[in-house]
Design an enzyme around this catalytic site. Structure first.
Site, PDB file in Angstrom:
ATOM      1  N   LYS A 124       0.816  -1.214   0.000  1.00  0.00           N
ATOM      2  CA  LYS A 124       0.000   0.000   0.000  1.00  0.00           C
ATOM      3  C   LYS A 124       0.853   1.269   0.000  1.00  0.00           C
ATOM      4  O   LYS A 124       0.351   2.336  -0.373  1.00  0.00           O
ATOM      5  CB  LYS A 124      -0.963  -0.028   1.190  1.00  0.00           C
ATOM      6  CG  LYS A 124      -2.069  -1.067   0.998  1.00  0.00           C
ATOM      7  CD  LYS A 124      -3.143  -0.948   2.050  1.00  0.00           C
ATOM      8  CE  LYS A 124      -4.409  -1.642   1.666  1.00  0.00           C
ATOM      9  NZ  LYS A 124      -4.492  -3.067   1.915  1.00  0.00           N
ATOM     10  N   GLY A 172      -8.193  -8.035   2.792  1.00  0.00           N
ATOM     11  CA  GLY A 172      -9.393  -8.636   3.375  1.00  0.00           C
ATOM     12  C   GLY A 172      -9.918  -7.849   4.565  1.00  0.00           C
ATOM     13  O   GLY A 172     -10.570  -8.395   5.451  1.00  0.00           O
ATOM     14  N   GLY A 173      -9.623  -6.527   4.590  1.00  0.00           N
ATOM     15  CA  GLY A 173     -10.128  -5.663   5.657  1.00  0.00           C
ATOM     16  C   GLY A 173      -9.347  -5.781   6.958  1.00  0.00           C
ATOM     17  O   GLY A 173      -9.678  -5.129   7.953  1.00  0.00           O
ATOM     18  N   ARG A 302      -5.763  -8.890  -9.069  1.00  0.00           N
ATOM     19  CA  ARG A 302      -6.357 -10.234  -9.208  1.00  0.00           C
ATOM     20  C   ARG A 302      -7.820 -10.080  -9.557  1.00  0.00           C
ATOM     21  O   ARG A 302      -8.328  -8.961  -9.607  1.00  0.00           O
ATOM     22  CB  ARG A 302      -6.249 -10.954  -7.859  1.00  0.00           C
ATOM     23  CG  ARG A 302      -6.907 -10.108  -6.752  1.00  0.00           C
ATOM     24  CD  ARG A 302      -7.014 -10.842  -5.451  1.00  0.00           C
ATOM     25  NE  ARG A 302      -7.281  -9.967  -4.335  1.00  0.00           N
ATOM     26  CZ  ARG A 302      -8.486  -9.605  -3.907  1.00  0.00           C
ATOM     27  NH1 ARG A 302      -9.555 -10.033  -4.538  1.00  0.00           N
ATOM     28  NH2 ARG A 302      -8.631  -8.813  -2.873  1.00  0.00           N
TER      29      ARG A 302
HETATM   30  P1  ADP Z   1      -8.002  -4.056   2.138  1.00  0.00           P
HETATM   31  O1  ADP Z   1      -6.722  -4.363   1.462  1.00  0.00           O
HETATM   32  O2  ADP Z   1      -8.133  -4.717   3.442  1.00  0.00           O
HETATM   33  O3  ADP Z   1      -9.168  -4.250   1.226  1.00  0.00           O
HETATM   34  P2  ADP Z   1      -8.449  -1.183   1.779  1.00  0.00           P
HETATM   35  O4  ADP Z   1      -7.403  -0.131   1.819  1.00  0.00           O
HETATM   36  O5  ADP Z   1      -9.003  -1.512   0.455  1.00  0.00           O
HETATM   37  O6  ADP Z   1      -7.891  -2.495   2.461  1.00  0.00           O
HETATM   38  O7  ADP Z   1      -9.624  -0.735   2.750  1.00  0.00           O
HETATM   39  C1  ADP Z   1     -10.708  -1.566   3.069  1.00  0.00           C
HETATM   40  C2  ADP Z   1     -11.853  -0.720   3.575  1.00  0.00           C
HETATM   41  O8  ADP Z   1     -11.481   0.043   4.735  1.00  0.00           O
HETATM   42  C3  ADP Z   1     -12.358   0.317   2.598  1.00  0.00           C
HETATM   43  O9  ADP Z   1     -13.295  -0.210   1.694  1.00  0.00           O
HETATM   44  C4  ADP Z   1     -12.971   1.359   3.515  1.00  0.00           C
HETATM   45  O10 ADP Z   1     -14.252   0.977   3.932  1.00  0.00           O
HETATM   46  C5  ADP Z   1     -12.049   1.331   4.703  1.00  0.00           C
HETATM   47  N1  ADP Z   1     -10.990   2.355   4.576  1.00  0.00           N
HETATM   48  C6  ADP Z   1      -9.749   2.165   4.118  1.00  0.00           C
HETATM   49  N2  ADP Z   1      -9.039   3.312   4.142  1.00  0.00           N
HETATM   50  C7  ADP Z   1      -9.868   4.258   4.616  1.00  0.00           C
HETATM   51  C8  ADP Z   1      -9.735   5.654   4.906  1.00  0.00           C
HETATM   52  N3  ADP Z   1      -8.577   6.309   4.717  1.00  0.00           N
HETATM   53  N4  ADP Z   1     -10.804   6.318   5.405  1.00  0.00           N
HETATM   54  C9  ADP Z   1     -11.968   5.672   5.620  1.00  0.00           C
HETATM   55  N5  ADP Z   1     -12.146   4.383   5.402  1.00  0.00           N
HETATM   56  C10 ADP Z   1     -11.115   3.650   4.900  1.00  0.00           C
HETATM   57  P1  ADP Z   2     -12.330  -8.406  -2.766  1.00  0.00           P
HETATM   58  O1  ADP Z   2     -11.155  -7.514  -2.523  1.00  0.00           O
HETATM   59  O2  ADP Z   2     -12.180  -9.365  -3.885  1.00  0.00           O
HETATM   60  O3  ADP Z   2     -13.593  -7.662  -2.782  1.00  0.00           O
HETATM   61  P2  ADP Z   2     -11.926  -9.453  -0.129  1.00  0.00           P
HETATM   62  O4  ADP Z   2     -11.250  -8.231   0.336  1.00  0.00           O
HETATM   63  O5  ADP Z   2     -13.073  -9.969   0.635  1.00  0.00           O
HETATM   64  O6  ADP Z   2     -12.477  -9.359  -1.586  1.00  0.00           O
HETATM   65  O7  ADP Z   2     -10.824 -10.577  -0.293  1.00  0.00           O
HETATM   66  C1  ADP Z   2     -11.059 -11.762  -1.004  1.00  0.00           C
HETATM   67  C2  ADP Z   2     -10.540 -12.946  -0.253  1.00  0.00           C
HETATM   68  O8  ADP Z   2      -9.155 -12.871  -0.135  1.00  0.00           O
HETATM   69  C3  ADP Z   2     -11.067 -13.088   1.130  1.00  0.00           C
HETATM   70  O9  ADP Z   2     -11.177 -14.468   1.359  1.00  0.00           O
HETATM   71  C4  ADP Z   2      -9.990 -12.476   1.996  1.00  0.00           C
HETATM   72  O10 ADP Z   2      -9.999 -13.041   3.273  1.00  0.00           O
HETATM   73  C5  ADP Z   2      -8.767 -12.844   1.217  1.00  0.00           C
HETATM   74  N1  ADP Z   2      -7.673 -11.869   1.232  1.00  0.00           N
HETATM   75  C6  ADP Z   2      -7.616 -10.692   0.587  1.00  0.00           C
HETATM   76  N2  ADP Z   2      -6.433 -10.094   0.751  1.00  0.00           N
HETATM   77  C7  ADP Z   2      -5.694 -10.917   1.519  1.00  0.00           C
HETATM   78  C8  ADP Z   2      -4.365 -10.869   2.040  1.00  0.00           C
HETATM   79  N3  ADP Z   2      -3.535  -9.853   1.800  1.00  0.00           N
HETATM   80  N4  ADP Z   2      -3.955 -11.898   2.796  1.00  0.00           N
HETATM   81  C9  ADP Z   2      -4.774 -12.935   3.033  1.00  0.00           C
HETATM   82  N5  ADP Z   2      -6.023 -13.033   2.566  1.00  0.00           N
HETATM   83  C10 ADP Z   2      -6.483 -12.051   1.831  1.00  0.00           C
END
Ligand code: ADP
Ligand code: ADP
Ligand code: MG
Length: 483
Positions: A124, A172-173, A302
């Protein structure tokens, strides 16, 4: 415009994944005339995805690390079975640059982007730096990993509280924590770093401004190995729990009819993809503030869980295209204008979880039937006797409804949820029903705070009446048995 399909060489494709996405990939391989090879772990002899494969291999072990995350075992199988390519699906090894590299060293194609793109976008911090350099707006905050609590506090003071501590390698949040003030940073910094180290093998953290009541809007990208990059419009995924999506829709109700904004966000995603010479299916995620300004969040290099809603509104098969792209074939997309959209699609992630606590609830499926309205798509891995174990992600299916307009998609989804009978397992179906019935959701008036603010889970009564399910199932069984 007429396009003639060329016959392509049949290849052997190993699917390094499980569940609904493995089945989905196998179907695409078969359609293209390739040989789909599925994997099964110790507890997955009866896994449904195998039904769609042409060959199978035993991936010995049970948990993540012993199986679908185990590069050595997967590469050994790939070599033994003389596969041409590996599709990693989502999660597991799908964003692992080292895995893609190891395959390449063995002359096996990784169905995904080139290794540099995975490495840059998988972090990131580096992806944010590239976005900034490419003129793509990023969330205010540190550009690089923050090394100490003091540095984190300094940045937080510059950008203003609340802030988000975020793992550079997170996904994955997970690996994210909001901090309202200096004390919270002091309390959380070490812990989030430690957790991220344990979960992702990297404890580096970013400090980002926490955008309040934002929308999660992402753009689907598809590119080939010949320099063509296309977007497939946006998806909105603001209904989330623990920063993970549960309901997604396309197009975004927040963007609505604002075509100028739609073009702007889609073109921004294309610009960033071009900057990294992207050459596969991928998603550029943005966060959109209440004033409709948007910022780059991350790029997922992906296929994503929610890709079907884009397929529904554009009529394109993203998995087929992704495989063709990896094999260096022509995508047969003459220009961006070729990709059009119509109607509205919604996806509900069906998870084996307690609908109230929203925590995984492993168990055994004792009955499974569907009775859907016309046109429903259900990408799933369910069958009677399926055991959902804590070993893997609890998502067991994705219910996808398309309508000519959003209201119709919602109506179809509500009807589909009523017609989905999963017996023996706790699922989030009751939660989805309440979300779909929520007036703010229906009005398209919601942000990522939706679950926290509306608390749909609190409207679920603890004593869900499963008897009607049983009655319906019993009726189906009785007729089948000729009773
Ligand atoms: P991940 O790799 O876990 O998907 P993301 O950076 O895509 O991480 O963030 C996942 C979620 O967390 C976002 O969809 C949003 O809801 C929340 N989020 C992430 N960054 C921010 C931010 N700077 N401010 C508010 N919400 C955020
Ligand atoms: P998408 O980004 O496709 O909307 P998710 O954030 O839910 O979906 O991630 C898809 C799947 O991959 C989930 O099963 C989540 O737990 C897993 N996942 C995503 N990023 C990672 C990571 N960096 N490490 C491990 N598992 C991950
Ligand atoms: Mg994300």
């Amino acid at each position: 415009m007429s396009i003639r399909l060329k016959e392509n060489k049949a290849r052997r494709i190993l699917i390094a994944n499980r569940g609904e996405i493995a089945a989905r990939i196998a179907k695409a391989c078969r359609e293209l005339g390739h040989t789909a090879i599925g994997l099964w772990t110790d507890n997955e002899v009866h896994a449904r995805h195998l039904e769609f494969c042409d060959e199978w291999a035993h991936l010995e072990g049970t948990g993540n690390t012993e199986t679908y995350l185990n590069q050595d075992k997967i590469i050994k199988i790939a070599k033994e079975l003389k596969v041409d390519a590996v599709h990693p699906g989502y999660g597991f090894l799908s964003e692992n640059g080292g895995f893609a590299e190891a395959l390449s060293n063995n002359d096996i194609i990784f169905i995904g982007p080139h290794i540099e793109a995975i490495k840059i976008m998988g972090d990131k911090a580096t992806s944010k730096t590239l976005a900034k350099e490419s003129g793509v707006p990023v969330v205010p905050g540190s550009a690089d990993a923050v090394k100490s609590v003091a540095e984190a506090i300094k940045i937080a003071e510059e950008i203003g509280y609340p802030v988000l501590l975020k793992a550079v390698a997170g996904g994955g949040g997970r690996g994210m924590r909001a901090c309202a003030d200096e004390n919270e940073i002091k309390e959380q910094f070490e812990a989030v770093g430690r957790e991220s180290m344990a979960a992702f093998g990297n404890g580096d953290l970013l400090v980002e401004k926490l955008v309040l009541n934002p929308r999660h809007i992402e753009v689907q990208i598809l590119a080939d190995k010949h320099g063509n990059v296309f977007h497939f419009f946006e998806r909105e995924c603001s209904v989330q729990r623990r920063h993970q999506k549960i309901v997604e829709e396309a197009p975004s109700p927040f963007i609505g009819d604002d075509e100028e904004l739609r073009q702007k966000i889609c073109q921004t995603a294309v610009k960033l993809s071009k900057a990294v010479k992207y050459d596969s299916a991928g998603t550029v995620e943005f966060i959109m503030a209440e004033d409709k300004s948007f910022y780059f969040l991350e790029m997922n290099t992906r296929i994503q869980v929610e890709h079907p809603i884009t397929e529904e509104i554009t009529g394109m098969d993203l998995i087929v295209c992704m495989i063709q792209s990896a094999l260096g074939e022509d995508l047969q997309i003459p220009s961006q204008d070729f990709i059009t959209r119509s109607g509205h699609a919604i996806e509900c992630r069906i998870c084996a979880e307690d609908p109230i606590t929203m925590l995984p609830a492993p168990g055994v499926v004792t009955g499974f039937e569907t009775n859907f309205p016309q046109g429903i798509r259900f990408d799933n891995c369910l069958f009677k006797d399926l055991e959902v174990t804590p070993d893997f992600d609890p998502m067991v299916g994705k219910l996808i409804a398309k309508g000519v307009v959003r209201d119709v998609a919602i109506r179809k989804m509500e009807s589909a949820l009523e017609g989905l009978y999963i017996e023996g397992l706790k699922t989030n179906i009751p939660l989805h029903k309440i979300i779909l019935a929520n007036q703010n959701f229906r009005d398209g008036n919601y942000s990522t705070s939706f679950i926290g603010v509306e608390k749909p889970q609190e409207q679920i009564t603890n004593n869900i009446d499963y008897t009607s399910f049983y009655m319906k199932l019993a009726g189906i069984e009785a007729r089948r048995m000729g009773l």
